[in-house]
Design a protein around this motif. Structure first.
Motif, PDB file in Angstrom:
ATOM      1  N   ARG A 196       0.851  -1.184   0.000  1.00 27.51           N
ATOM      2  CA  ARG A 196       0.000   0.000   0.000  1.00 27.51           C
ATOM      3  C   ARG A 196       0.889   1.238   0.000  1.00 27.51           C
ATOM      4  O   ARG A 196       1.718   1.421   0.876  1.00 27.51           O
ATOM      5  CB  ARG A 196      -0.909  -0.018   1.232  1.00 27.51           C
ATOM      6  CG  ARG A 196      -2.094   0.919   1.120  1.00 27.51           C
ATOM      7  CD  ARG A 196      -3.237   0.502   2.026  1.00 27.51           C
ATOM      8  NE  ARG A 196      -3.886  -0.737   1.592  1.00 27.51           N
ATOM      9  CZ  ARG A 196      -4.718  -0.812   0.537  1.00 27.51           C
ATOM     10  NH1 ARG A 196      -4.978   0.263  -0.184  1.00 27.51           N
ATOM     11  NH2 ARG A 196      -5.273  -1.958   0.212  1.00 27.51           N
ATOM     12  N   TRP A 236      -0.644   7.462  -7.593  1.00 28.36           N
ATOM     13  CA  TRP A 236      -2.068   7.694  -7.886  1.00 28.36           C
ATOM     14  C   TRP A 236      -2.922   6.522  -7.416  1.00 28.36           C
ATOM     15  O   TRP A 236      -3.894   6.689  -6.686  1.00 28.36           O
ATOM     16  CB  TRP A 236      -2.275   7.902  -9.387  1.00 28.36           C
ATOM     17  CG  TRP A 236      -3.727   7.924  -9.785  1.00 28.36           C
ATOM     18  CD1 TRP A 236      -4.649   8.856  -9.404  1.00 28.36           C
ATOM     19  CD2 TRP A 236      -4.429   6.984 -10.601  1.00 28.36           C
ATOM     20  NE1 TRP A 236      -5.876   8.564  -9.951  1.00 28.36           N
ATOM     21  CE2 TRP A 236      -5.774   7.421 -10.680  1.00 28.36           C
ATOM     22  CE3 TRP A 236      -4.042   5.829 -11.286  1.00 28.36           C
ATOM     23  CZ2 TRP A 236      -6.744   6.735 -11.412  1.00 28.36           C
ATOM     24  CZ3 TRP A 236      -5.001   5.142 -12.011  1.00 28.36           C
ATOM     25  CH2 TRP A 236      -6.343   5.586 -12.068  1.00 28.36           C
ATOM     26  N   GLY A 262      -2.114   3.966  -5.476  1.00 34.57           N
ATOM     27  CA  GLY A 262      -2.003   3.727  -4.040  1.00 34.57           C
ATOM     28  C   GLY A 262      -1.784   2.285  -3.632  1.00 34.57           C
ATOM     29  O   GLY A 262      -1.730   1.964  -2.449  1.00 34.57           O
ATOM     30  N   GLN A 293      -8.162  14.333  -6.666  1.00 31.61           N
ATOM     31  CA  GLN A 293      -6.947  13.517  -6.813  1.00 31.61           C
ATOM     32  C   GLN A 293      -6.718  13.159  -8.276  1.00 31.61           C
ATOM     33  O   GLN A 293      -5.618  13.330  -8.812  1.00 31.61           O
ATOM     34  CB  GLN A 293      -7.119  12.198  -6.036  1.00 31.61           C
ATOM     35  CG  GLN A 293      -7.120  12.349  -4.550  1.00 31.61           C
ATOM     36  CD  GLN A 293      -5.791  11.922  -3.936  1.00 31.61           C
ATOM     37  OE1 GLN A 293      -4.849  11.611  -4.649  1.00 31.61           O
ATOM     38  NE2 GLN A 293      -5.720  11.942  -2.631  1.00 31.61           N
ATOM     39  N   PRO A 349       1.249   5.188   0.355  1.00 27.98           N
ATOM     40  CA  PRO A 349       0.487   6.327   0.871  1.00 27.98           C
ATOM     41  C   PRO A 349       0.337   7.405  -0.192  1.00 27.98           C
ATOM     42  O   PRO A 349       1.223   7.613  -1.012  1.00 27.98           O
ATOM     43  CB  PRO A 349       1.321   6.823   2.049  1.00 27.98           C
ATOM     44  CG  PRO A 349       2.653   6.189   1.916  1.00 27.98           C
ATOM     45  CD  PRO A 349       2.536   5.019   1.035  1.00 27.98           C
ATOM     46  N   ARG A 350      -0.788   8.096  -0.165  1.00 21.72           N
ATOM     47  CA  ARG A 350      -1.025   9.139  -1.175  1.00 21.72           C
ATOM     48  C   ARG A 350      -0.272  10.406  -0.822  1.00 21.72           C
ATOM     49  O   ARG A 350      -0.137  10.759   0.351  1.00 21.72           O
ATOM     50  CB  ARG A 350      -2.507   9.424  -1.256  1.00 21.72           C
ATOM     51  CG  ARG A 350      -3.242   8.195  -1.698  1.00 21.72           C
ATOM     52  CD  ARG A 350      -4.639   8.479  -2.118  1.00 21.72           C
ATOM     53  NE  ARG A 350      -5.281   7.202  -2.396  1.00 21.72           N
ATOM     54  CZ  ARG A 350      -5.534   6.781  -3.621  1.00 21.72           C
ATOM     55  NH1 ARG A 350      -5.220   7.513  -4.653  1.00 21.72           N
ATOM     56  NH2 ARG A 350      -6.102   5.607  -3.812  1.00 21.72           N
TER      57      ARG A 350
END
Lengths: 243, 340
Positions: free
Chosen positions: B145, B232, B234, B159, B147-148
């Motif tokens: 995962r 993008w 994520g 986004q 992070p944004r």
């Protein structure tokens, strides 16, 4: 020692010794011819000298400098240019681009300079004019006739400005008028100080053009000398006629 | 040769294209369309990056997913494990991949043609296994995962919009680089390699160095594309990141648009990306969209073997008055040759 000197050059493909301990010297400033029956190792000899293939043994020295086994582009930079048997051009580049591809950038930064700098394009056009195909400058090489491609290839070799030029069958597959034109060009370029090394099967051209003839058989020179002497040599006749 | 009106048309086209790209997120009717737009522009980035090596040198790499995947993972891991700023991580990721591409390129570019294709695939498969198995670092097959980079109060559509424009900026930089190389001496050398590598060597083109340089530039941009996508989307799953399908998509898009044209891969990405989404919507959950894609590609290969852009350009040239075909000219020239 001025010129191209080859000593003990050997190259095998599988069990075949295409070039077998060939030793020969080509003095600078001459038009040398390399003749011999098919499969006698002439083209492999060319490929070893120009770095297209790595020889198994032997040395190649140019103006006293050892260039054995160097990369092909380094040998080109040393001043040795070549054409290919059956003619090779860049088919989907235009005639003028075929020549511009041979421009040496010199440095990393100058490699990013435009390929169509006026000085380079002018030089390319002058060379195309010299071989007589300037009107085809913007035509893709694949759309040229075979004879025009041969002339284009020669112009491309000249663009790199080599002192020594190896031509592999310049008269192969072209009409008599064009053979004559190529002969005239070679003579002119030789008069300007360029050395030639020509593999050719057209004996008329060889005899009229060359100062010095080297005869290859089974991967090595078996005779050499002025054209007339070589033509009368019984060893040469035996090699050609299978004595 | 180059008339003023042609330059004007080109400039107008360029401005129009740029305007369209800037305006697209505003015009998109809903977030889904917007997200499809991001996917398509991401593919345009990857295909254009691929074309630095594929288009210039003719070396067809089916394994460019290796560099997009590595770029994505490098970006994600730098953020997660080293606490690097996301944008710095993106750039560092690209540089790391570029450095890695040097030894890979030296090894892979020794072989040509079909052998090179096989070698390029091998790297993706190796990386897939490594990233699946090395769980402690990469998250294994559970994925990673990422992070944004934007705060939580930036909502989804916003986004998408920002990432669409970030991709557009990257794409513009790449197109500029491609254009500069295309008209440079370096580019002429690369094209000579594409046409006939041995001939290029014999003329003095340092083929090994040139190919490697193009390869590293291509890997760098591909990694940036992969990293931006990771930021993008994520989430990174090795099976999708190191997939031959992603690599072959880059190849197909480029071939479709035209590998010798600056905008070829971009056009190809738009067509393939749009068609994929369209067929998916048409055929729902079935695999029919793959069949439809296959038919589309077969049609293009049969009728536009050089790609869309060269085909359109050829059509326009034929419609233009006073433009004789090259053939006719050479016929005349041939006649003149005979007379001489």
């Amino acid at each position: 020692m001025n010129g191209l000197r080859v000593a003990g050059l050997t190259k095998s493909f599988g069990g075949v010794r295409a070039v077998d301990e060939a030793s020969v010297t080509f003095r600078h400033g001459r038009i040398n011819a390399l003749i011999g029956p098919n499969g006698s190792g002439k083209t492999t000899f060319f490929n070893c000298v120009t770095g297209m293939v790595k020889p198994d043994a032997g040395t190649v020295t140019y103006h006293g400098r050892d260039i054995t086994g160097r990369g092909a582009h380094k040998i080109a930079h040393a001043g040795i240019g070549r054409s290919f048997q059956l003619c090779r051009v860049f088919p989907r580049l235009t005639a003028v681009e075929n020549l511009l591809a041979a421009v040496r950038p010199g440095s990393v930064l100058r490699a990013l300079a435009p390929a169509r700098l006026k000085a380079d394009v002018d030089r390319a056009l002058a060379l195309l004019t010299r071989v007589g195909i300037e009107h085809l400058a913007d035509v893709e090489a694949r759309d040229l006739s075979y004879g025009q491609q041969k002339l284009l290839e020669l112009a491309g070799v000249l663009m790199a400005d080599p002192e020594t030029i190896l031509l592999d069958e310049p008269a192969g597959g072209v009409n008599p008028a064009l053979i004559e034109r190529i002969g005239v060009l070679v003579r002119e370029l030789n008069a300007e100080g360029r050395t030639f090394l020509i593999v050719e099967h057209n004996m008329d051209l060889v005899m009229s053009l060359s100062d010095h003839v080297v005869v290859f058989d089974r991967g090595r020179p078996i005779a050499e000398g002025p054209p007339d002497a070589v033509r009368a040599d019984p060893v040469v006749l035996a090699a050609y006629l299978g004595g | 040769m180059r008339s003023g009106s042609e330059t004007f048309v080109k400039a107008a086209g360029l401005v129009g294209l740029a305007g369209l790209v800037v305006a697209f997120p505003g015009l998109a009717s809903d977030p889904f369309v917007l997200s499809v737009g991001v996917v398509i522009i991401s593919y345009a980035v990857l295909a254009t990056a691929w074309n630095f090596v594929g288009g210039f040198t003719g070396y067809i790499s089916l394994g460019h997913a290796a560099y997009s995947g590595l770029g994505g993972y490098a970006t994600g891991l730098l953020i997660l494990r080293a606490d690097v700023n996301p944008w710095v991580a993106l750039l560092l990721g690209g540089l790391v991949v570029a450095v890695l591409a040097v030894p890979v390129g030296i090894a892979a570019l020794r072989v040509r043609g079909a052998s090179f294709v096989i070698v390029s695939i091998a790297l993706v498969l190796v990386l897939l296994l490594v990233f699946q198995s090395w769980e402690s670092v990469t998250g294994g097959s559970d994925g990673l995962r990422v992070p944004r980079p934007f705060d939580a109060d930036v909502l989804r559509p916003e986004q998408h919009q920002r990432f669409f424009h970030l991709h557009a900026v990257l794409l513009a930089v790449m197109l500029l680089c491609w254009w500069v190389i295309d008209r440079s001496r370096f580019g002429m050398g690369l094209k000579a390699i594409r046409e006939d590598e041995d001939k290029a060597r014999s003329l003095g083109v340092p083929t090994v160095r040139y190919k490697l340089a193009a390869f590293v530039v291509s890997a760098f941009f591909t990694a940036l594309g992969g990293g931006l996508y990771a930021l993008w989307f994520g989430f990174l799953d090795p099976i999708f990141q190191f997939s031959i399908l992603v690599g072959s998509n880059m190849v197909l898009m480029s071939l479709l648009g035209g590998v010798r044209s600056l905008f070829g891969p971009l056009v190809g990405a738009v067509v393939v990306g749009y068609a994929t989404e369209f067929f998916k919507a048409q055929y729902g959950d079935t695999q029919m969209h793959l069949v439809a894609m296959g038919v589309l590609l077969a049609v293009v290969v049969l009728f536009l073997p050089d790609g869309i852009i060269p085909a359109v350009r050829g059509l326009l040239a034929r419609l233009r008055p006073g433009q004789a075909s090259i053939r006719e000219v050479t016929q005349e020239e041939l006649a003149a040759e005979v007379r001489r």
